[in-house]
Design an enzyme around this catalytic site. Structure first.
Site, PDB file in Angstrom:
ATOM      1  N   VAL A  51       0.867  -1.176   0.000  1.00  0.00           N
ATOM      2  CA  VAL A  51       0.000   0.000   0.000  1.00  0.00           C
ATOM      3  C   VAL A  51       0.902   1.223   0.000  1.00  0.00           C
ATOM      4  CG1 VAL A  51      -1.784   1.283   1.233  1.00  0.00           C
ATOM      5  CG2 VAL A  51      -1.800  -1.221   1.284  1.00  0.00           C
ATOM      6  N   CYS A  52       0.628   2.161  -0.896  1.00  0.00           N
ATOM      7  CA  CYS A  52       1.351   3.433  -0.926  1.00  0.00           C
ATOM      8  C   CYS A  52       2.862   3.195  -1.085  1.00  0.00           C
ATOM      9  CB  CYS A  52       1.014   4.239   0.319  1.00  0.00           C
ATOM     10  SG  CYS A  52       1.409   5.995   0.218  1.00  0.00           S
ATOM     11  N   THR A  53       3.669   3.811  -0.232  1.00  0.00           N
ATOM     12  CA  THR A  53       5.125   3.699  -0.361  1.00  0.00           C
ATOM     13  C   THR A  53       5.657   2.369   0.136  1.00  0.00           C
ATOM     14  OG1 THR A  53       5.351   4.875   1.747  1.00  0.00           O
ATOM     15  CG2 THR A  53       5.545   6.176  -0.275  1.00  0.00           C
TER      16      THR A  53
END
Length: 315
Positions: free
Chosen positions: A102-104
């Site tokens: 998720v995300c970074t």
């Protein structure tokens, strides 16, 4: 069969990157017997781990854990986490049938080699950096989430819920995913191919040359914008320009032009006053069909559906 999901966190992780997907998997498991998912929050040392907002979460240590799905969250502490050899080794050697970010969290998958040669996405603010640091990854910044074989990745923050719903749909079927979305008061699961927030309108690439090219595109959307023409604006050869543009924006020049045209057309489509054909011509699409395909890629819906939706909301 109950699948074990391990949510991997680190000091400074984003709390919503964890709790969004966690809530989705927990919600779909509540009234089912046996429970389809067993949820574990993991960290390299175990114990309490503080999120970026200061809220701590109790975790289990990595040693001895072998989840069926390993989901790596993102957050401000991702750079420090990438310097922990034991954490990267766990991601690299995980025998999970699927891994996700998720995300970074995508940076940790990339650092562990799990994204080599694969398509992936991350938060639009960090897509160009991911592409620059890991050139072996095919970064697509204009996606909510991506599945490439057993490896999944999602954009920032709430896109983790879209990722979780897609995984639930794969495991338990579309009705289970829809029911979970209703319980979470999510209107519907956005398709993975739908674009993130209007990233290119706010993107500030580091070099003046690519900034100048993007500024030129915005000012000349209605004109033919070939790579050769934009390269001349940036005072680079077409080949140099294409490489630099991709490295700094995470997009090819052609995709960026298409997306900027779609974003310029959308408010006019939703206003419902002008003919769609005239809008398409005015923002640089050669015909309405090209604009329709661009809208499907950018927003997950054709122009006519967006116009009907706005009219219905107004009514």
């Amino acid at each position: 069969m109950t699948l074990a999901i391990g949510f991997l966190v680190f000091p400074g992780f984003n709390i919503l990157d964890l709790t969004g997907p966690l809530a989705a998997f927990d919600t779909v498991s509540r009234d089912r017997s046996p429970r389809p998912y067993r949820l574990e929050v993991l960290s390299e040392p175990g114990g309490a781990v503080a999120s970026s907002c200061g809220l701590p979460v109790v975790t289990l240590p990595l040693e001895g854990r072998s989840p069926d799905l390993l989901l790596v969250v993102g957050g401000r502490g991702v750079d420090r986490a990438a310097a922990v050899p034991q954490l990267l080794a766990f991601i690299r050697d995980a025998t999970a049938g699927r891994v996700a970010s998720v995300c970074t969290g995508a940076f940790l998958l990339a650092a562990a080699g799990r994204l080599d040669g694969r398509r992936a996405t991350t938060h639009w603010r960090h897509a160009a950096t991911l592409q620059r640091q890991y050139p072996g990854v095919r970064v697509e910044m204009d996606r909510i989430f991506i599945k490439d074989g057993p490896v999944w990745s999602s954009a920032g923050i709430t896109a983790g819920i879209d990722l979780a719903l897609a995984l639930i749909e794969e495991d338990l079927g579309v009705e289970a995913a829809r029911g979970t979305a209703r319980d979470l008061v999510v209107y519907h699961r956005r398709p993975g191919g739908q674009s993130q927030f209007s990233a290119l309108l706010d993107l500030e690439p580091p070099s003046d040359r690519i900034q100048a090219a993007l500024r030129y595109v915005r000012e000349h959307l209605h004109e033919a914008l070939s790579v050769d023409r934009l390269a001349a604006v940036a005072h680079l050869s077409p080949r140099q320009f294409g490489r630099a543009f991709l490295a700094e924006t995470g997009q090819t020049p052609a995709k960026a032009v298409e997306r900027l045209r779609a974003e310029a057309a959308r408010p006019r489509i939703e206003d419902g006053i002008e003919p769609i054909e005239a809008i398409a011509r005015d923002v640089g699409f050669s015909d309405p069909e090209r604009m329709r395909r661009a809208f499907l890629r950018a927003f997950g819906q054709p122009p006519q559906a967006l116009r009907r939706g706005r009219r219905a909301a107004a009514a």
